[in-house]
Design an enzyme around this catalytic site. Structure first.
Site, PDB file in Angstrom:
ATOM      1  N   CYS A   3     -18.958   1.519   6.136  1.00 14.85           N
ATOM      2  CA  CYS A   3     -19.320   0.630   5.018  1.00 14.85           C
ATOM      3  C   CYS A   3     -18.737  -0.762   5.206  1.00 14.85           C
ATOM      4  CB  CYS A   3     -18.897   1.230   3.681  1.00 14.85           C
ATOM      5  SG  CYS A   3     -17.119   1.486   3.459  1.00 14.85           S
ATOM      6  N   CYS A  51     -21.205  -4.898   6.309  1.00 15.74           N
ATOM      7  CA  CYS A  51     -21.217  -5.950   5.288  1.00 15.74           C
ATOM      8  C   CYS A  51     -21.670  -7.281   5.884  1.00 15.74           C
ATOM      9  CB  CYS A  51     -19.825  -6.102   4.672  1.00 15.74           C
ATOM     10  SG  CYS A  51     -19.765  -7.384   3.385  1.00 15.74           S
ATOM     11  N   ASP A  78       0.800  -1.224   0.000  1.00 16.89           N
ATOM     12  CA  ASP A  78       0.000   0.000   0.000  1.00 16.89           C
ATOM     13  C   ASP A  78       0.836   1.278   0.000  1.00 16.89           C
ATOM     14  OD1 ASP A  78      -2.418   1.389   0.012  1.00 16.89           O
ATOM     15  OD2 ASP A  78      -2.509   1.486   2.192  1.00 16.89           O
ATOM     16  N   CYS A 120     -22.247  -9.735  -4.202  1.00 16.68           N
ATOM     17  CA  CYS A 120     -22.975  -8.720  -3.425  1.00 16.68           C
ATOM     18  C   CYS A 120     -24.486  -8.869  -3.573  1.00 16.68           C
ATOM     19  CB  CYS A 120     -22.554  -7.315  -3.886  1.00 16.68           C
ATOM     20  SG  CYS A 120     -20.901  -6.826  -3.356  1.00 16.68           S
ATOM     21  N   CYS A 173     -23.477   5.187   4.294  1.00 19.90           N
ATOM     22  CA  CYS A 173     -22.473   6.244   4.165  1.00 19.90           C
ATOM     23  C   CYS A 173     -23.040   7.600   4.592  1.00 19.90           C
ATOM     24  CB  CYS A 173     -21.950   6.329   2.733  1.00 19.90           C
ATOM     25  SG  CYS A 173     -20.676   7.595   2.527  1.00 19.90           S
ATOM     26  N   CYS A 193     -27.819  -6.546  -2.153  1.00 26.42           N
ATOM     27  CA  CYS A 193     -27.499  -5.830  -0.907  1.00 26.42           C
ATOM     28  C   CYS A 193     -26.914  -4.452  -1.206  1.00 26.42           C
ATOM     29  CB  CYS A 193     -26.500  -6.645  -0.086  1.00 26.42           C
ATOM     30  SG  CYS A 193     -25.997  -5.841   1.455  1.00 26.42           S
TER      31      CYS A 193
END
Length: 345
Positions: free
Chosen positions: A245, A249, A135, A189, A199, A192
């Protein structure tokens, strides 16, 4: 050792090192990601992150970063929290720090582990070479991880997996060794939309798309200068990053517990008092966040975030705290403090 045999032995070495999962793809496996990145940049959704545009060529074509690479090994390390990270959001006199930043900097911890796995590979294949990334280079880890079969980029644009949820870090080992690739991940996903609906600043223009300029993680970490007054209320008491977010999940019911003790939250960073954080000078800030990812944004940007959180606290007792910052040497901190004080009248 043949490519397939080497890959399976490498997978076991990675698991022994503490990684939860490994996958392999080719450096040229993400052409669709290049198209998405170009669209993201053309709309200006990267905000002040000019480095994304300057290095878009390498991001779009991983092989250009190191032309000799023949395989990309992607590895997963969970940092699943032992607590509900949304609990602190209701404690408005406290600050919410993203789970990944509540202890040691994952860049340092993960890179050491990646290097050990990479050294193991070189011991087996002495004529090969590796480069390790966590990263900090122009590498699109999430598309590469999807191409390597580790999961898929969800509607919140983060990577998730049916057997891991989405609380994990990604590391990459580029290598000249030829390793057979894994089948790419498939999206699960369905209908959903929990991550989109939760958010606070409406940072998702559409499923699978992010406008960083409205994202709380971007605003509290990457964005310098004053935050748009329209967006400040949405920050709530989030002072470094945002987990909303990720936290909602449904696939997190399969999340794997973090094995690395250095990812466990420091008690003093679970729900720190805003009043204490607002009093930090440069030396105090560096001492408090020594070894933490938070340290890289500096005292001024951090205290700016704390001032916004104070303004969103609805707690008149914090007004004197904001007032003490109204003459801060940093003009952005002073602006945030005045905004906070006016809201707490």
């Amino acid at each position: 050792m043949g490519g397939r045999e080497l890959k399976e032995a490498l997978r076991q070495a990675a698991l022994d090192e503490g990684f939860a999962k490994m996958g392999v793809c080719r450096p040229d496996a993400i052409p669709q990601a290049a198209e998405r990145l170009a669209a993201f940049l053309s709309k200006g959704r990267h905000g002040q992150m000019g480095w994304m545009e300057r290095r878009s060529g390498w991001r779009s074509e991983p092989g250009a970063l190191w032309p000799e690479a023949r395989s990309v090994v992607m590895l997963v390390e969970p940092y699943t929290p032992a607590h509900d990270p949304t609990d602190v959001l209701a404690r408005r006199d406290r600050g919410a720090i993203s789970v990944y930043a509540q202890n040691r900097d994952y860049h340092d911890v993960l890179k050491k582990r990646l290097k050990r796995v990479g050294r193991w590979l070189l011991e087996q294949e002495a004529g090969e070479a590796i480069k390790v990334f966590v990263d900090t280079a122009p590498v699109m880890e999430k598309p590469l991880a999807e191409a390597a079969g580790l999961g898929w980029q969800g509607k919140h644009t983060n990577l998730l997996a049916r057997d891991l949820g989405n609380w994990f870090f990604l590391g990459a080992i580029f290598t000249t060794a030829e390793l057979p690739p894994d089948p790419p991940g498939e999206e699960h996903c369905g209908t959903c939309t929990r991550c989109l609906d939760i958010c606070p600043t409406d940072a998702f223009p559409a499923p699978f798309q992010l406008d960083a300029r409205r994202c709380i993680s971007y605003l509290t970490i990457e964005h310098h200068g004053p935050v748009d007054p329209e967006l400040r209320p949405g920050l709530g008491n989030r002072i470094y990053g945002c987990d909303d977010c990720l936290a909602v999940c449904p696939w997190n019911k399969f999340a794997v517990a973090a094995r690395e003790a250095k990812y466990a939250a420091r008690p003093d960073l679970l729900a720190p008092r805003l009043a204490d954080l607002a009093a930090l000078d440069n030396a105090g800030f560096r001492e408090t966040f020594s070894g933490s990812p938070v340290k890289r944004i500096g005292r001024d940007r951090f205290v700016r975030n704390v001032a916004y959180a104070i303004g969103n606290s609805d707690d008149p007792a914090l007004r004197p705290v904001a007032q003490r910052l109204c003459d801060d040497a940093d003009t952005t901190v002073a602006d945030a403090a005045r905004w906070a004080a006016e809201r707490l009248v």
